[in-house]
Design a protein around this motif. Structure first.
Motif, PDB file in Angstrom:
ATOM      1  N   SER A 266      19.385  10.546  68.846  1.00  0.00           N
ATOM      2  CA  SER A 266      20.589  10.638  69.616  1.00  0.00           C
ATOM      3  C   SER A 266      21.668   9.993  69.181  1.00  0.00           C
ATOM      4  CB  SER A 266      20.085   9.903  71.093  1.00  0.00           C
ATOM      5  OG  SER A 266      19.174  10.586  71.682  1.00  0.00           O
ATOM      6  N   HIS A 406      28.322  18.638  65.376  1.00  0.00           N
ATOM      7  CA  HIS A 406      26.878  18.633  65.222  1.00  0.00           C
ATOM      8  C   HIS A 406      26.378  17.827  64.235  1.00  0.00           C
ATOM      9  CE1 HIS A 406      23.282  21.025  64.264  1.00  0.00           C
ATOM     10  NE2 HIS A 406      23.447  20.514  63.121  1.00  0.00           N
ATOM     11  N   SER A 417      21.185  14.856  69.735  1.00  0.00           N
ATOM     12  CA  SER A 417      21.567  15.154  71.124  1.00  0.00           C
ATOM     13  C   SER A 417      22.859  14.210  71.233  1.00  0.00           C
ATOM     14  CB  SER A 417      20.706  14.975  72.301  1.00  0.00           C
ATOM     15  OG  SER A 417      20.001  13.579  72.279  1.00  0.00           O
TER      16      SER A 417
END
Length: 577
Positions: A266, A406, A417
């Motif tokens: 994350s 990204h 994410s």
């Protein structure tokens, strides 16, 4: 790479290999096995091989064929990657199919297998072959975690042999034994003791797993082996023979465990807009990660300190075949290959290099070099002194597409994410207003008053350079440099500096990163001039000093003039002709 460059590189590699003379087990020659890879791809796998370079002519004479340029380079050094390659998993998946068990009379196992014996089951083991996708991280000495993807596959090898008791005779009684059944009943994958995947028994099981919301775990491959033997007792009673048949069974669980880090990535982004329209982006992640792209086409990107290589697990270089009377070591037909991540001397990079993003800050944990964890026969650009892990990377760029942001991890296929920080991701980035003036001066020194304010609101900017964390907090770091001094402003935005050399002084504001401040500021400069002649006291001191220095000349001049008046020139210089 042109022919001239390749020739120079090969000459250097040949010289290196002749000096080192390292000998190690040779992996399969690239292009000789159908493992889903091209010759070039398979040539990059073997970073743990001995880099004993041979020339193209020697290679042609030895193998009767030419090799590719990549194969030639890989023969003399190790090849590294910007991102974790898929070649390791592809090779491992295909090579795993060449792993064969030994049958009921023979157990096949790698030398490091944990063997277990029972009454009838002997040399039994369940050994982990590979867990992928995964990356072995080299962080520092004694810390080399295996990061695995949350969704992946564990492959293992299970084997055993059955000890069938010898028959015996005593008087009119004969006992004989025979094997009726043997099997691996079930194979299970456990996480911290809890079964997360299972399948019917197999010598080479592949277990798909899915792990969510976990940081680290202990994965266990467990197999249940069972055998059934028939015991026949024959008793000769003369006119007849009694036959007594019984069955004996044995079940044994064997296992192997591995500690892993669940690499569920994350990322926490922070954004800022510079007064000139440039965009600032910072990404933070609490584990090693690869980097991120800023635009949809992927051309503008930044990466941290981590680079990658691939190497085989040498525990599987050989296999042991054991039977009831003997054991023999043979070359293994199946070799697992892993991706390894290491801190590179190249360091963090922004690309394109000339006109791409500007790398403005990195932060992380200071660690000693992990060079001692790499092992022999690996030639890579690993840092050889302490380094800072790039858990955070910030850049400044002309264009940033937030929707296309990204973030890639160090485990193949694992992308982060994007998580919005609790305090918000936007940072205001304003202009600062720095002023400097001489407020007191004399002939020996001057006092400068430096003031720093928000150019938009006029509010003072106070600085405190004691904070150590890049994101969050209430204090503001940064500093001002002037006259070779580093100063911070007080709560009123003012700093006082004393100088004792005349000249032009430029003050520059070095703001703390916008990552930890809201609002944040860009740099500014201001200039002040000081010279002792700029004051009445200075002029008086100059006149006094010059007069004092010239006083002997005035005295001599006056004395000479008085002497001429008293004696006349003819008395001093003589009578005229």
């Amino acid at each position: 790479m042109n022919h001239r460059e390749l020739s120079v590189l090969m000459a250097g590699l040949l010289a290196t290999s002749l000096v080192t003379g390292i000998v190690a087990a040779d992996p399969p020659r690239p292009g000789t096995e159908g493992n889903g890879l091209t010759e070039n791809e398979s040539a990059t796998l073997w970073s743990r091989d001995a880099d004993n370079y041979i020339t193209q002519e020697e290679y042609r004479q030895r193998y009767g064929e030419d090799r590719s340029a990549v194969h030639q380079v890989a023969n003399g050094t190790d090849i590294t990657f910007k991102r974790p390659p898929a070649t390791a998993a592809t090779w491992t998946r295909n090579d795993f199919e060449d792993l064969d068990a030994g049958g009921p009379d023979t157990s096949v196992h790698p030398p490091h297998a944990d063997l277990e014996d029972g009454v009838f089951i002997e040399d039994a083991h369940a050994t982990i072959f590979a867990v992928q996708p995964s990356t072995r991280g080299h962080l520092e000495s004694g810390e080399t975690p295996l990061y695995i993807a949350p969704n992946g596959t564990m492959r293992g090898f299970v084997d055993y042999r059955v000890r069938v008791p010898n028959g015996s005779s005593s008087g009119n009684t004969t006992i004989s034994w025979s094997l009726t059944e043997h099997e691996i009943e079930e194979v299970r994958l456990k996480k911290d003791g809890e079964t997360i995947a299972e399948r019917d028994g197999a010598h080479t099981p592949a277990l798909d797993y899915q792990i969510e919301d976990d940081w680290s775990a202990n994965l266990t491959l467990e197999a249940e082996i069972s055998v059934r033997l028939k015991k026949t007792v024959r008793t000769d009673l003369g006119d007849r023979t009694d036959v007594d048949v019984t069955y004996r069974t044995e079940t044994r669980n064997v296992s192997d465990s591995i500690a892993v880090e669940i690499y569920d990535l994350s990322a926490y982004p922070y954004y800022a807009e510079y007064p000139n329209g440039d965009a600032g982006v910072a990404i933070f992640q609490s584990r090693p990660w690869q980097g991120y792209t800023l635009t949809e086409d992927g051309e503008a990107r930044v990466r941290g300190i981590w680079r990658f290589y691939t190497a085989r697990n040498t525990n599987w270089d050989t296999l042991v075949r054991s039977n009831r009377t003997d054991s023999a070591t043979v070359e293994s037909d199946a070799i697992p290959v892993y991706v390894h991540a290491y801190p590179s001397r190249i360091g963090p990079r922004a690309e394109p290099v000339r006109d791409g993003p500007e790398l403005i800050e990195t932060w992380g944990t200071d660690r000693p070099s992990p060079v001692g964890t790499i092992g022999e026969n690996i030639n890579i650009d690993i840092v050889n002194q302490s380094y800072t892990t790039t858990y955070g990377v910030a850049v400044r760029a002309e264009n940033v597409d937030r929707e296309a942001l990204h973030v890639a991890g160090i485990v193949r296929g694992v992308n982060a994410s994007i998580v919005e920080p609790d305090a918000g991701s936007e940072r205001q980035l304003r202009r600062s207003n720095l002023t400097v003036e001489v407020i007191h001066q004399n002939q020996s020194q001057a006092t400068l008053r430096v003031e720093l304010r928000d150019n938009q609101t006029g509010a003072p900017i106070g600085l405190d350079d004691s904070r150590q964390y890049p994101i969050g907090g209430t204090t503001r770091n940064g500093y001002i440099t002037v006259a070779d001094q580093r100063v911070e402003t007080n709560a009123s935005g003012v700093a006082i500096v004393t100088i004792d050399e005349p000249g032009i002084y430029t003050a520059r504001y070095h703001p703390g990163s916008w990552l930890g401040h809201d609002p944040a500021y860009v740099s500014d400069t201001a200039t002040a001039r000081w010279h002792p002649l700029g004051t009445i006291d200075g002029w008086f001191a100059l006149v006094f000093e010059v007069g004092w220095q010239l006083l002997p000349f005035f005295v001599m001049f006056y004395a000479g003039k008085r002497l001429l008046r008293m004696l006349g020139p003819e008395d001093i210089f003589g009578q005229k002709p």
